[in-house]
Design a protein around this motif. Structure first.
Motif, PDB file in Angstrom:
ATOM      1  N   ARG A 108     -62.288 125.979  10.306  1.00 24.35           N
ATOM      2  CA  ARG A 108     -61.226 124.979  10.435  1.00 24.35           C
ATOM      3  C   ARG A 108     -61.696 123.780  11.247  1.00 24.35           C
ATOM      4  O   ARG A 108     -61.414 122.625  10.906  1.00 24.35           O
ATOM      5  N   LEU A 120     -56.090 124.030   3.572  1.00 20.68           N
ATOM      6  CA  LEU A 120     -57.323 123.333   3.926  1.00 20.68           C
ATOM      7  C   LEU A 120     -58.426 123.573   2.889  1.00 20.68           C
ATOM      8  O   LEU A 120     -59.309 122.732   2.721  1.00 20.68           O
ATOM      9  N   SER A 172     -62.388 131.885  10.736  1.00 22.51           N
ATOM     10  CA  SER A 172     -61.513 130.870  10.152  1.00 22.51           C
ATOM     11  C   SER A 172     -61.341 129.695  11.111  1.00 22.51           C
ATOM     12  O   SER A 172     -61.279 128.543  10.689  1.00 22.51           O
ATOM     13  N   GLU A 173     -61.317 129.960  12.423  1.00 23.90           N
ATOM     14  CA  GLU A 173     -61.194 128.869  13.391  1.00 23.90           C
ATOM     15  C   GLU A 173     -62.453 128.010  13.400  1.00 23.90           C
ATOM     16  O   GLU A 173     -62.383 126.783  13.488  1.00 23.90           O
ATOM     17  N   GLN A 219     -60.331 135.807  12.270  1.00 16.83           N
ATOM     18  CA  GLN A 219     -59.694 134.649  12.882  1.00 16.83           C
ATOM     19  C   GLN A 219     -60.719 133.760  13.577  1.00 16.83           C
ATOM     20  O   GLN A 219     -60.606 132.518  13.561  1.00 16.83           O
ATOM     21  N   GLU A 240     -53.300 127.831   4.356  1.00 16.53           N
ATOM     22  CA  GLU A 240     -52.972 126.642   5.146  1.00 16.53           C
ATOM     23  C   GLU A 240     -53.105 125.356   4.338  1.00 16.53           C
ATOM     24  O   GLU A 240     -52.650 124.302   4.764  1.00 16.53           O
ATOM     25  N   LEU A 251     -57.401 130.104   5.436  1.00 12.84           N
ATOM     26  CA  LEU A 251     -57.502 128.652   5.324  1.00 12.84           C
ATOM     27  C   LEU A 251     -56.983 128.159   3.979  1.00 12.84           C
ATOM     28  O   LEU A 251     -56.504 127.016   3.877  1.00 12.84           O
ATOM     29  N   THR A 252     -57.063 128.999   2.969  1.00 16.16           N
ATOM     30  CA  THR A 252     -56.495 128.636   1.666  1.00 16.16           C
ATOM     31  C   THR A 252     -54.984 128.565   1.757  1.00 16.16           C
ATOM     32  O   THR A 252     -54.352 127.650   1.212  1.00 16.16           O
TER      33      THR A 252
END
Length: 271
Positions: A33, A76, A29-30, A26, A74, A71-72
């Motif tokens: 992002r 993005l 990924s943040e 996480q 989501e 993220l995929t």
């Protein structure tokens, strides 16, 4: 369309802290992002490979893959088999509520649109066009094909049919602006109501070439018949949009009859 670029990693910093209570995937990924959302990385760029992200962060392949998968999901990022993982271009949200002008609505949201006129001619109407617009068979219409672009990328192809006798000399004006603006301000015939139909279609060759996608690719099509005072039909439009760059949004309200029924039932339950 934008060429795929590979993001340089020389100065890239993606810090993760195993002492934090947040899972490592996480944290990664943040970090990714933020780079995407803050536009530090351009759309359609290939992000660093899993191996490179492992080297930069010291994380395992499974953890890196979890971050990318998040993220995929989501929307993005997108994986392309054999090529890598790419940043998905920002999608434009288009409200379907009301009889809207595309260019004016985009401008109201601070989005700069460039319009290219591909074709603007006067020609006889087809049988179907004449029937819809209430013309004599072969009556004269204006035929317009325009491409709407954002940051140089084609987003929408508009094919428009207008009854020529209602808009004399329209083709002498700058057609890169709002047609609805001209129809309202110059001719006093604002589009007041419309019937819009939205569907997913396979891109025809001419539209695919203008949108920069492959023939047969899945795209969105909104078909419109607009009417002015007295219910007079004044426009037929087909709006082809790249589904990876445009999505349509519709706000709806409860049926007033149903809403009253629910309200009455609720009052009875609590009585």
């Amino acid at each position: 369309m934008t060429e795929h670029l590979t993001i340089p990693t020389r100065d890239l910093v993606l810090a993760v802290d195993p002492t934090r209570p947040i899972p490592l995937y996480q944290q990664l990924s943040e970090g990714l992002r933020q780079l995407v959302m803050l536009q530090e990385w351009p759309a359609d760029s290939a992000i660093p490979s899993e191996r490179e992200l492992m080297r930069l962060t010291g994380l395992s392949r499974m953890t890196v893959r979890q971050a990318i998968d998040a993220l995929t999901r989501e929307g993005l990022l997108r994986r392309v088999h054999g090529r890598g993982t790419f940043i998905v271009p920002h999608r434009v949200d288009q409200d379907l509520a009301g009889v809207y002008s595309f260019s004016q609505r985009m401008l109201s949201e601070g989005i700069l649109i460039r319009t290219e006129v591909i074709e603007a001619i006067e020609r006889p109407s087809t049988t179907e066009e004449a029937e819809i617009l209430g013309l004599e068979p072969g009556g004269t219409i204006y035929w317009l094909v325009r491409v709407r672009q954002i940051e140089g990328d084609p987003l929408v192809v508009n094919k428009v049919v207008l009854p020529a006798h209602r808009f004399p000399d329209l083709l002498t004006h700058d057609l890169t602006g709002s047609l609805y603006g001209y129809m309202t301000d110059l001719y006093g015939l604002p589009p007041l109501t419309s019937i819009d139909t939205m569907e997913a279609v396979a891109a025809p060759r001419d539209v695919a070439d203008l949108l920069g996608v492959k023939t047969g690719s899945a795209i969105s099509l909104v078909s419109r018949i607009a009417r002015t005072y007295g219910g007079e039909p004044i426009e037929i439009t087909q709006e082809y949009a790249r589904s990876d760059r445009m999505r349509y949004r519709l706000q709806q309200w409860a049926d007033p009859v149903l809403e009253r029924s629910v309200s009455m039932i609720t009052r009875e339950v609590h009585a």
